[in-house]
Scaffold this motif. Structure first.
Motif, PDB file in Angstrom:
ATOM      1  N   VAL A 194       3.885  -1.131   4.042  1.00 36.39           N
ATOM      2  CA  VAL A 194       3.113   0.087   3.746  1.00 36.39           C
ATOM      3  C   VAL A 194       4.247   1.133   3.490  1.00 36.39           C
ATOM      4  CG1 VAL A 194       1.246   1.791   4.553  1.00 36.39           C
ATOM      5  CG2 VAL A 194       0.830  -0.555   5.044  1.00 36.39           C
ATOM      6  N   HIS A 234       4.734   5.088   3.280  1.00 43.65           N
ATOM      7  CA  HIS A 234       4.050   6.362   3.489  1.00 43.65           C
ATOM      8  C   HIS A 234       4.802   7.320   2.704  1.00 43.65           C
ATOM      9  CE1 HIS A 234       1.631   4.603   6.859  1.00 43.65           C
ATOM     10  NE2 HIS A 234       2.799   3.898   7.032  1.00 43.65           N
ATOM     11  N   VAL A 252       0.801   5.226   0.422  1.00 41.69           N
ATOM     12  CA  VAL A 252      -0.218   6.154   1.035  1.00 41.69           C
ATOM     13  C   VAL A 252       0.657   7.660   0.743  1.00 41.69           C
ATOM     14  CG1 VAL A 252      -1.195   6.965   3.268  1.00 41.69           C
ATOM     15  CG2 VAL A 252      -0.780   4.396   2.848  1.00 41.69           C
ATOM     16  N   CYS A 261      -1.943   4.773  10.964  1.00 37.57           N
ATOM     17  CA  CYS A 261      -0.825   3.769  11.177  1.00 37.57           C
ATOM     18  C   CYS A 261      -1.188   2.588  12.120  1.00 37.57           C
ATOM     19  CB  CYS A 261       0.310   4.522  11.330  1.00 37.57           C
ATOM     20  SG  CYS A 261       0.843   5.696   9.914  1.00 37.57           S
ATOM     21  N   LEU A 280      -2.060  -6.973   3.876  1.00 41.91           N
ATOM     22  CA  LEU A 280      -0.921  -6.303   3.526  1.00 41.91           C
ATOM     23  C   LEU A 280       0.397  -6.831   4.244  1.00 41.91           C
ATOM     24  CD1 LEU A 280      -2.092  -2.521   4.369  1.00 41.91           C
ATOM     25  CD2 LEU A 280      -1.583  -3.502   2.270  1.00 41.91           C
ATOM     26  N   LEU A 296       0.931  -1.296  -0.117  1.00 45.69           N
ATOM     27  CA  LEU A 296      -0.102  -0.063  -0.084  1.00 45.69           C
ATOM     28  C   LEU A 296       0.784   1.076   0.034  1.00 45.69           C
ATOM     29  CD1 LEU A 296      -2.826   1.355   0.356  1.00 45.69           C
ATOM     30  CD2 LEU A 296      -2.527   1.087   2.835  1.00 45.69           C
ATOM     31  N   LEU A 301      -3.147  -0.214  11.084  1.00 46.66           N
ATOM     32  CA  LEU A 301      -2.557  -1.060  10.097  1.00 46.66           C
ATOM     33  C   LEU A 301      -2.284  -2.500  10.639  1.00 46.66           C
ATOM     34  CD1 LEU A 301      -0.651   1.635   7.844  1.00 46.66           C
ATOM     35  CD2 LEU A 301      -3.041   0.372   7.321  1.00 46.66           C
ATOM     36  N   GLN A 341       6.290  -0.942   7.583  1.00 50.05           N
ATOM     37  CA  GLN A 341       5.599   0.418   7.308  1.00 50.05           C
ATOM     38  C   GLN A 341       7.203   1.104   7.104  1.00 50.05           C
ATOM     39  OE1 GLN A 341       2.729   2.423   9.111  1.00 50.05           O
ATOM     40  NE2 GLN A 341       2.091   0.245  10.321  1.00 50.05           N
TER      41      GLN A 341
END
Length: 144
Positions: free
Chosen positions: A80, A82, A52, A98, A77, A50, A101, A107
């Motif tokens: 992620v 960001h 973002v 966050c 997921l 993902l 998630l 992340q």
């Protein structure tokens, strides 16, 4: 995809490499067969990433309501990324996003400031401009 391994096995650039990336075995002109596991490295099939890119807190509200961010989808997921500006990422609402998630998802925060007069992610800036034409309140124009 390990291009060096594919080259060593005699897989030419083009559609055969695409089929290997799709998990299919391929037959070469000399009759030999190459299996995907011979040229694919890292990850596993079905991993989801993902990206973002939230330019404002109001945009985060819209993102949270997006149907593709259902609990079922989020559970799958793997990672992620960001791209959200630091000022937005520091808000309590973004930290809560966050925190919601999956814990298993890696992340990565990439919210550094772009150089003056340049956008770090040109495609993202172009998309932001297009979306801003639809709703400038939710999608403010990029700054730079």
């Amino acid at each position: 995809f390990d291009a060096a391994a594919a080259k060593a096995l005699g897989v030419p650039s083009g559609p055969l490499r695409g089929r290997l990336c799709a998990g299919q075995c391929v037959a070469l002109a000399d009759g030999s067969e190459v299996r995907p596991e011979q040229v694919l490295r890292g990850g596993t099939a079905g991993e989801e990433l993902l990206l973002v890119d939230v330019a404002s807190p109001s945009q985060l509200c819209e993102l949270r309501r997006h149907p593709l961010l259902s609990a079922d989808r989020l559970a799958a997921l793997s990672a992620v990324v960001h791209l959200t500006p630091a000022a937005v990422a520091a808000t309590a609402a973004y930290r809560a996003f966050c925190g919601a998630l999956p814990a298993a998802a890696r992340q990565l925060l990439l919210h550094g400031s772009p150089p003056p007069r340049r956008f770090a992610f040109v495609a993202s800036a172009r998309l932001q401009l297009k979306l801003g034409a639809l709703n400038s309140e939710v999608f403010p124009p990029p700054r730079g």
